[in-house]
Write a protein that holds these residues in place. Structure first.
Motif, PDB file in Angstrom:
ATOM      1  N   LYS A   1      15.957   4.406  -2.168  1.00  0.00           N
ATOM      2  CA  LYS A   1      14.507   4.587  -2.198  1.00  0.00           C
ATOM      3  C   LYS A   1      13.970   3.880  -3.445  1.00  0.00           C
ATOM      4  N   TRP A   2      12.964   3.038  -3.235  1.00  0.00           N
ATOM      5  CA  TRP A   2      12.282   2.374  -4.335  1.00  0.00           C
ATOM      6  C   TRP A   2      10.842   2.703  -4.289  1.00  0.00           C
TER       7      TRP A   2
ATOM      8  N   ILE B   1       8.938   1.304   5.203  1.00  0.00           N
ATOM      9  CA  ILE B   1       8.212   0.758   4.064  1.00  0.00           C
ATOM     10  C   ILE B   1       6.760   1.181   4.192  1.00  0.00           C
ATOM     11  N   SER B   2       6.205   1.677   3.102  1.00  0.00           N
ATOM     12  CA  SER B   2       4.801   2.065   3.060  1.00  0.00           C
ATOM     13  C   SER B   2       4.144   1.331   1.897  1.00  0.00           C
ATOM     14  N   LEU B   3       3.086   0.567   2.171  1.00  0.00           N
ATOM     15  CA  LEU B   3       2.416  -0.216   1.136  1.00  0.00           C
ATOM     16  C   LEU B   3       0.919   0.045   1.131  1.00  0.00           C
ATOM     17  N   VAL B   4       0.351  -0.022  -0.067  1.00  0.00           N
ATOM     18  CA  VAL B   4      -1.102   0.012  -0.234  1.00  0.00           C
ATOM     19  C   VAL B   4      -1.456  -1.183  -1.111  1.00  0.00           C
ATOM     20  N   ALA B   5      -2.298  -2.081  -0.602  1.00  0.00           N
ATOM     21  CA  ALA B   5      -2.743  -3.245  -1.365  1.00  0.00           C
ATOM     22  C   ALA B   5      -4.261  -3.167  -1.509  1.00  0.00           C
TER      23      ALA B   5
ATOM     24  N   SER C   1      -4.209  -4.551  -7.007  1.00  0.00           N
ATOM     25  CA  SER C   1      -3.011  -3.736  -7.183  1.00  0.00           C
ATOM     26  C   SER C   1      -2.272  -3.587  -5.859  1.00  0.00           C
ATOM     27  N   VAL C   2      -0.974  -3.406  -5.979  1.00  0.00           N
ATOM     28  CA  VAL C   2      -0.112  -3.142  -4.826  1.00  0.00           C
ATOM     29  C   VAL C   2       0.861  -2.050  -5.234  1.00  0.00           C
ATOM     30  N   SER C   3       1.016  -1.055  -4.388  1.00  0.00           N
ATOM     31  CA  SER C   3       2.014  -0.026  -4.642  1.00  0.00           C
ATOM     32  C   SER C   3       2.687   0.300  -3.320  1.00  0.00           C
ATOM     33  N   GLY C   4       3.890   0.795  -3.409  1.00  0.00           N
ATOM     34  CA  GLY C   4       4.581   1.114  -2.169  1.00  0.00           C
ATOM     35  C   GLY C   4       5.903   1.800  -2.401  1.00  0.00           C
ATOM     36  N   VAL C   5       6.468   2.243  -1.301  1.00  0.00           N
ATOM     37  CA  VAL C   5       7.773   2.908  -1.305  1.00  0.00           C
ATOM     38  C   VAL C   5       8.586   2.338  -0.153  1.00  0.00           C
TER      39      VAL C   5
END
Length: 65
Positions: free
Chosen positions: A64-65, A35-39, A48-52
């Motif tokens: 994969k999301w 899991i990779s997240l950027v908050a 904002s929050v985005s991730g894969v």
């Protein structure tokens, strides 16, 4: 049931239907993945929050999301 009664009518039916499952599922399985997240916190607005998320299920399928 008190929580369900306080929800809008359109949600009450769905939540009542799901209530027998309880808050958590006992159907769990070990998987592996990443899991990779950027908050980003920009104060009162603009957060904002985005991730894969990528993982491989026990049957070998990859998600994969």
């Amino acid at each position: 049931m008190a929580v369900i009664r306080n929800r809008p009518a359109d949600q009450q039916t769905d939540l009542t239907h799901k209530a027998h499952l309880g808050p958590y599922s006992n159907n769990v399985a070990t998987i592996s993945g990443d899991i990779s997240l950027v908050a980003i916190d920009r104060g009162a607005t603009g957060d904002s929050v985005s991730g894969v998320a990528e993982f491989k299920a026990q049957d070998g399928s990859r998600w994969k999301w």
